[in-house]
Design a protein around this motif. Structure first.
Motif, PDB file in Angstrom:
ATOM      1  N   CYS A 405       8.601   3.668  -7.983  1.00  0.00           N
ATOM      2  CA  CYS A 405       8.667   2.457  -8.808  1.00  0.00           C
ATOM      3  C   CYS A 405       8.310   1.302  -7.875  1.00  0.00           C
ATOM      4  CB  CYS A 405      10.053   2.267  -9.416  1.00  0.00           C
ATOM      5  SG  CYS A 405      10.525   3.523 -10.603  1.00  0.00           S
ATOM      6  N   HIS A 406       7.141   0.715  -8.061  1.00  0.00           N
ATOM      7  CA  HIS A 406       6.588  -0.231  -7.101  1.00  0.00           C
ATOM      8  C   HIS A 406       6.626  -1.661  -7.653  1.00  0.00           C
ATOM      9  CE1 HIS A 406       4.865   2.995  -4.533  1.00  0.00           C
ATOM     10  NE2 HIS A 406       4.771   3.633  -5.685  1.00  0.00           N
ATOM     11  N   LEU A 407       7.044  -2.574  -6.796  1.00  0.00           N
ATOM     12  CA  LEU A 407       7.093  -3.997  -7.162  1.00  0.00           C
ATOM     13  C   LEU A 407       6.453  -4.806  -6.036  1.00  0.00           C
ATOM     14  CD1 LEU A 407       8.059  -6.479  -8.799  1.00  0.00           C
ATOM     15  CD2 LEU A 407      10.264  -6.267  -7.617  1.00  0.00           C
ATOM     16  N   TRP A 408       5.410  -5.579  -6.403  1.00  0.00           N
ATOM     17  CA  TRP A 408       4.775  -6.498  -5.446  1.00  0.00           C
ATOM     18  C   TRP A 408       5.238  -7.909  -5.769  1.00  0.00           C
ATOM     19  CZ3 TRP A 408       2.497  -2.242  -7.489  1.00  0.00           C
ATOM     20  CH2 TRP A 408       1.865  -1.341  -6.613  1.00  0.00           C
ATOM     21  N   GLU A 409       5.751  -8.612  -4.776  1.00  0.00           N
ATOM     22  CA  GLU A 409       6.210  -9.990  -4.966  1.00  0.00           C
ATOM     23  C   GLU A 409       5.648 -10.879  -3.872  1.00  0.00           C
ATOM     24  OE1 GLU A 409      10.347 -10.759  -6.735  1.00  0.00           O
ATOM     25  OE2 GLU A 409      10.657  -9.006  -5.458  1.00  0.00           O
TER      26      GLU A 409
END
Length: 463
Positions: A405-409
């Motif tokens: 589960c990937h999140l780019w911020e």
């Protein structure tokens, strides 16, 4: 604009800088809890926190300079209003107030509406020693002029228009927020500095290996091919327009509003990861049905195991083994409510024998809340919808590999804009919070969700 107005503005700016610095410190602490963090990510966040720290120091020094200037102005004003007495005069000049000769601390001809007095009352409550000194001097002047009136036994109720209400600004109650428990638990990456799409290459046609049919015969060959997975960079933003009166005459109003905007930003981002159309976890997860008119935790648990089996089957050698069960707080407490005499036949690491998992007693939003009987960590997240299903009263349980589960911020998100000119015609101050992010749960289609009538609003009966 008076010197007092400049001091009020400087205090507001300092409050805002303190709130921003606290936000950066909280982000740094959250980052350090990530097992996959890198030194570069920590260094970048520390630099951002230190920049906010420097801004607090700058604002603090600016306020102190204005306060010293105000104290000097008051000292000069007092000196200019004094009349020097004769040397043999008694009692000593500095031991008596001479109304009519000494200038009053608060003069009606200079401040007809008492604004300076009101500001000093508020500032004294917040620890301003200069304001406390001026109020003490004012009370001594009142005793000289109206001492007989002040000695009477009249309560504050007799002066409802003169007794200034006190506001405990440090105990203000912010609006509650669901926060971002799931977003903080999954795999986080820095958002690339440019572009509005993040692309990932996925191998969809593999090479092949088979037995050679005979010596010198051609071996099997299959051309590999990939498919592009485009992930849209999204913008989350919110704004609030404050009146200049609220900013300049309120106590910490700007920092309170900014803090609330940050909290709404976090909750919105987390909710999108779970519930957004098409790409949210609820829409990409494969459903494991749990249909039961009288649901129990003992009946639900096998569905959890079924879902976790599906996660591993989808990932095989790409599974990290760091699975998560994500559920609403009402579901977690319902599972703790269960009683029974049946226990798993296979013991698990970290789980006491003859128990149905373990509760770590952590507060909401503070990471893993506990573990299930097979050792799967539980994340409690109240951004999970509770109005699902035909009866609009169901929630869902999500089972995922946290590393898929990937999140780019953006490392600086959320960012803050304070604009005065845009609303100048109506004496408004515009505050905007925004940030860029991208996410995917579909690099590998692995997520599972438990859904159905067995997840209606729970009843706590111990079964």
């Amino acid at each position: 604009m008076t010197l007092a107005d400049l001091i009020a503005q400087a205090r507001t700016a300092l409050d805002t800088a303190i709130a921003t610095r606290q936000q950066e410190q909280d982000a740094l602490v959250a980052l350090r809890s990530d097992p996959n963090l890198t030194e570069d990510a920590v260094a970048a966040r520390v630099a951002t926190r230190d920049a906010a720290d420097a801004e607090v120091t700058r604002r603090q020094e600016a306020l102190a300079e204005l306060e010293r200037e105000q104290a000097r102005e008051e000292e000069i004003a007092a000196l200019s209003a004094r009349t020097v007495p004769a040397a043999t005069r008694a009692p000593a000049y500095d031991q008596v107030h001479r109304v009519g000769q000494d200038e009053r601390t608060y003069r009606p001809d200079q401040d007809r509406r008492g604004a300076h007095f009101e500001r000093d009352v508020a500032a004294a409550f917040l620890g301003d020693y200069d304001a406390q000194s001026r109020l003490a001097r004012h009370m001594q002047e009142e005793r000289v002029e109206r001492g007989d009136q002040l000695q009477r036994a009249a309560g504050t109720g007799a002066f409802s228009g003169l007794v200034v209400p006190q506001y405990l600004t440090e105990l203000y109650a912010p609006a509650t927020s669901n926060g971002r428990p799931f977003a903080d638990a999954i795999r986080n990456h820095p958002l690339p500095p440019q572009g509005m799409v993040v692309n990932i290459s996925r191998v969809t046609t593999t090479s092949s290996v088979d037995m050679q049919s005979a010596e010198n015969a051609a071996v099997t060959e299959q051309d590999m091919d990939d498919t592009l997975l485009p992930i849209t960079v999204q913008t989350a933003a919110g704004q609030q327009t404050l009146s200049r009166q609220a900013v300049e005459r309120g106590a910490g109003v700007e920092s309170v509003v900014l803090s609330d905007l940050y909290r709404r930003y976090d909750a919105n981002l987390d909710s999108k990861l779970l519930n957004q159309a098409t790409n949210g976890l609820t829409n990409v997860a494969t459903s494991v049905a749990y249909t039961d008119a009288s649901p129990t935790t003992a009946e639900l648990y096998p569905k959890v195991i079924e879902g976790l089996a599906g996660v591993e089957a989808a990932l095989t050698d790409q599974a990290s083994g760091e699975n998560l069960a994500v559920m609403h707080s009402r579901r977690w407490y319902w599972m703790q409510n269960a009683m029974g005499s049946s226990y798993p036949l296979i013991t698990q690491p970290g789980v006491v024998a003859q128990t149905l998992g373990a509760n770590y007693a952590e507060r909401y939003g503070n990471g893993v809340r506990g573990i299930l009987p097979n050792g799967t960590p539980v994340i409690v997240d109240n951004n999970i919808a509770t109005n699902l299903g035909a009866g609009t009263n169901e929630d869902e349980i999500y089972l995922v590999d946290r590393n898929e589960c990937h999140l780019w911020e953006d490392p600086d998100a959320p960012m803050y804009i304070r604009a005065e000119q845009a609303k100048a015609s109506s004496l408004g101050v515009l505050m905007v919070v925004y940030g860029y992010f991208a996410y995917t749960h579909a690099r590998y289609a692995h997520a599972r969700k438990i859904a159905g009538t067995g997840l209606v609003t729970p009843t706590f009966i111990g079964a």
